[in-house]
Design a protein around this motif. Structure first.
Motif, PDB file in Angstrom:
ATOM      1  N   LEU A 141      -9.380  39.993  53.212  1.00  0.00           N
ATOM      2  CA  LEU A 141      -8.228  40.533  53.925  1.00  0.00           C
ATOM      3  C   LEU A 141      -6.893  40.001  53.405  1.00  0.00           C
ATOM      4  N   GLY A 142      -6.825  38.708  53.115  1.00  0.00           N
ATOM      5  CA  GLY A 142      -5.579  38.130  52.598  1.00  0.00           C
ATOM      6  C   GLY A 142      -5.167  38.774  51.289  1.00  0.00           C
ATOM      7  N   GLU A 143      -6.128  39.035  50.418  1.00  0.00           N
ATOM      8  CA  GLU A 143      -5.830  39.673  49.134  1.00  0.00           C
ATOM      9  C   GLU A 143      -5.387  41.126  49.343  1.00  0.00           C
ATOM     10  N   GLN A 144      -6.013  41.820  50.291  1.00  0.00           N
ATOM     11  CA  GLN A 144      -5.587  43.192  50.604  1.00  0.00           C
ATOM     12  C   GLN A 144      -4.114  43.201  51.000  1.00  0.00           C
ATOM     13  N   ARG A 145      -3.737  42.276  51.858  1.00  0.00           N
ATOM     14  CA  ARG A 145      -2.349  42.237  52.338  1.00  0.00           C
ATOM     15  C   ARG A 145      -1.382  41.846  51.221  1.00  0.00           C
ATOM     16  N   GLU A 146      -1.823  40.987  50.312  1.00  0.00           N
ATOM     17  CA  GLU A 146      -0.985  40.620  49.165  1.00  0.00           C
ATOM     18  C   GLU A 146      -0.788  41.826  48.246  1.00  0.00           C
ATOM     19  N   ILE A 147      -1.828  42.614  48.055  1.00  0.00           N
ATOM     20  CA  ILE A 147      -1.727  43.829  47.241  1.00  0.00           C
ATOM     21  C   ILE A 147      -0.722  44.799  47.861  1.00  0.00           C
ATOM     22  N   VAL A 148      -0.811  44.991  49.168  1.00  0.00           N
ATOM     23  CA  VAL A 148       0.128  45.886  49.865  1.00  0.00           C
ATOM     24  C   VAL A 148       1.559  45.372  49.710  1.00  0.00           C
ATOM     25  N   LYS A 149       1.749  44.053  49.837  1.00  0.00           N
ATOM     26  CA  LYS A 149       3.081  43.452  49.706  1.00  0.00           C
ATOM     27  C   LYS A 149       3.653  43.727  48.322  1.00  0.00           C
ATOM     28  N   ARG A 150       2.839  43.564  47.292  1.00  0.00           N
ATOM     29  CA  ARG A 150       3.317  43.793  45.920  1.00  0.00           C
ATOM     30  C   ARG A 150       3.634  45.264  45.669  1.00  0.00           C
ATOM     31  N   ILE A 151       2.812  46.156  46.218  1.00  0.00           N
ATOM     32  CA  ILE A 151       3.080  47.595  46.085  1.00  0.00           C
ATOM     33  C   ILE A 151       4.417  47.930  46.733  1.00  0.00           C
ATOM     34  N   ARG A 152       4.650  47.417  47.926  1.00  0.00           N
ATOM     35  CA  ARG A 152       5.910  47.694  48.626  1.00  0.00           C
ATOM     36  C   ARG A 152       7.110  47.169  47.842  1.00  0.00           C
ATOM     37  N   GLU A 153       6.986  45.964  47.291  1.00  0.00           N
ATOM     38  CA  GLU A 153       8.096  45.390  46.514  1.00  0.00           C
ATOM     39  C   GLU A 153       8.392  46.238  45.281  1.00  0.00           C
ATOM     40  N   ALA A 154       7.346  46.642  44.560  1.00  0.00           N
ATOM     41  CA  ALA A 154       7.537  47.470  43.364  1.00  0.00           C
ATOM     42  C   ALA A 154       8.130  48.822  43.727  1.00  0.00           C
ATOM     43  N   ASN A 155       7.632  49.409  44.823  1.00  0.00           N
ATOM     44  CA  ASN A 155       8.145  50.714  45.247  1.00  0.00           C
ATOM     45  C   ASN A 155       9.606  50.646  45.674  1.00  0.00           C
ATOM     46  N   THR A 156      10.003  49.536  46.303  1.00  0.00           N
ATOM     47  CA  THR A 156      11.405  49.380  46.706  1.00  0.00           C
ATOM     48  C   THR A 156      12.302  49.385  45.488  1.00  0.00           C
ATOM     49  N   ARG A 157      11.902  48.684  44.426  1.00  0.00           N
ATOM     50  CA  ARG A 157      12.701  48.665  43.188  1.00  0.00           C
ATOM     51  C   ARG A 157      12.763  50.057  42.560  1.00  0.00           C
ATOM     52  N   ILE A 158      11.613  50.704  42.462  1.00  0.00           N
ATOM     53  CA  ILE A 158      11.552  52.037  41.852  1.00  0.00           C
ATOM     54  C   ILE A 158      12.363  53.039  42.665  1.00  0.00           C
ATOM     55  N   ASP A 159      12.213  53.004  43.992  1.00  0.00           N
ATOM     56  CA  ASP A 159      12.936  53.946  44.854  1.00  0.00           C
ATOM     57  C   ASP A 159      14.439  53.775  44.726  1.00  0.00           C
ATOM     58  N   LEU A 161      16.067  52.748  42.078  1.00  0.00           N
ATOM     59  CA  LEU A 161      16.450  53.324  40.784  1.00  0.00           C
ATOM     60  C   LEU A 161      16.460  54.847  40.845  1.00  0.00           C
ATOM     61  N   VAL A 162      15.455  55.420  41.476  1.00  0.00           N
ATOM     62  CA  VAL A 162      15.398  56.880  41.633  1.00  0.00           C
ATOM     63  C   VAL A 162      16.607  57.374  42.428  1.00  0.00           C
ATOM     64  N   ASP A 163      16.958  56.659  43.501  1.00  0.00           N
ATOM     65  CA  ASP A 163      18.113  57.045  44.310  1.00  0.00           C
ATOM     66  C   ASP A 163      19.400  56.985  43.493  1.00  0.00           C
ATOM     67  N   ALA A 164      19.552  55.941  42.664  1.00  0.00           N
ATOM     68  CA  ALA A 164      20.762  55.817  41.840  1.00  0.00           C
ATOM     69  C   ALA A 164      20.848  56.952  40.833  1.00  0.00           C
ATOM     70  N   ILE A 165      19.729  57.308  40.207  1.00  0.00           N
ATOM     71  CA  ILE A 165      19.717  58.414  39.247  1.00  0.00           C
ATOM     72  C   ILE A 165      20.049  59.734  39.944  1.00  0.00           C
ATOM     73  N   ASN A 166      19.439  59.964  41.113  1.00  0.00           N
ATOM     74  CA  ASN A 166      19.715  61.198  41.850  1.00  0.00           C
ATOM     75  C   ASN A 166      21.182  61.294  42.267  1.00  0.00           C
ATOM     76  N   GLN A 167      21.769  60.153  42.618  1.00  0.00           N
ATOM     77  CA  GLN A 167      23.185  60.130  42.983  1.00  0.00           C
ATOM     78  C   GLN A 167      24.044  60.493  41.769  1.00  0.00           C
ATOM     79  N   GLN A 168      23.696  59.956  40.600  1.00  0.00           N
ATOM     80  CA  GLN A 168      24.430  60.285  39.374  1.00  0.00           C
ATOM     81  C   GLN A 168      24.288  61.757  39.014  1.00  0.00           C
ATOM     82  N   LEU A 169      23.076  62.303  39.157  1.00  0.00           N
ATOM     83  CA  LEU A 169      22.858  63.724  38.865  1.00  0.00           C
ATOM     84  C   LEU A 169      23.676  64.611  39.798  1.00  0.00           C
ATOM     85  N   ALA A 170      23.731  64.242  41.076  1.00  0.00           N
ATOM     86  CA  ALA A 170      24.522  65.016  42.037  1.00  0.00           C
ATOM     87  C   ALA A 170      26.003  64.960  41.682  1.00  0.00           C
ATOM     88  N   LEU A 171      26.489  63.789  41.268  1.00  0.00           N
ATOM     89  CA  LEU A 171      27.887  63.631  40.873  1.00  0.00           C
ATOM     90  C   LEU A 171      28.200  64.449  39.623  1.00  0.00           C
TER      91      LEU A 171
END
Length: 198
Positions: A141-159, A161-171
């Protein structure tokens, strides 16, 4: 593992005093981009009477849901006790399985589920017996939760970047439209504009 149902609409009394959140294919829009994990609000609700007179079940908060019909492959976690339509399959996790770990396993398998298991040409459907055959790795269970934590952290960074690119495209699209408007309305002298070659 469970599923859901739609109380018969030919019994209007089953569709009055509807208070139970009821997940239907309309909720797929909440989780389609994989940014949201939890489904807390539903567009429709069913009644206690409808629940009692159908194969619908009240699933506990934390139950994982996967849409298996029209918008097949999209998944989320129930934010409250909820029921689902027959378009969903559900997993109520025991003490050895974190629901958010299962959620991300299902999301990681989406393309495979659609490629191998989904049937139909117009609307893809994943059948329950095929979903019953799914297997996921089960670290402690501890490893499952660590995996979820890492996925969330990576997704936050990616999201972000995606938001910044979309903002530039809209501009850029806005500036392009302003340039076209200026040229068409004569605010800019296009006869003196030079072509810039890349």
């Amino acid at each position: 593992m469970g599923s859901g149902h739609t109380p018969s609409r030919s019994n209007p009394e089953w569709w009055t005093d509807c208070r139970i959140p009821w997940i239907t294919t309309g909720e797929v829009s909440q989780v389609r981009d994989d940014r949201r994990e939890v489904i807390s609000e539903t567009r429709e609700r069913i009644s206690e009477l409808g629940l009692a007179n159908s194969a619908a079940e009240l699933h506990p908060k934390g139950t994982v849901v996967l849409c298996r019909t029209a918008s097949a492959g999209y998944s989320g976690v129930m934010g409250h006790d909820m029921a689902t339509s027959q378009d969903y399959v559900t997993w109520t996790c025991g003490p050895r399985l974190d629901p958010f770990y299962l959620l991300w396993c299902l999301r990681a398998m989406r393309q495979d589920l659609l490629g191998r298991l989904a049937m139909g040409s117009t609307h893809k459907t994943i059948y329950v017996p095929d979903l019953q055959m799914l297997r996921v790795p089960l670290p402690e269970l501890g490893e499952q939760r660590e995996i979820v934590k890492r996925i969330r952290e990576a997704n936050t960074r990616i999201d972000s970047l995606v938001d910044a690119i979309n903002q530039q495209l809209a501009l850029l699209a806005e500036r392009r439209q302003a340039l076209i408007t200026a040229a068409v309305t004569g605010q800019m002298d296009v006869t003196t504009a030079r072509r810039v070659t890349p």
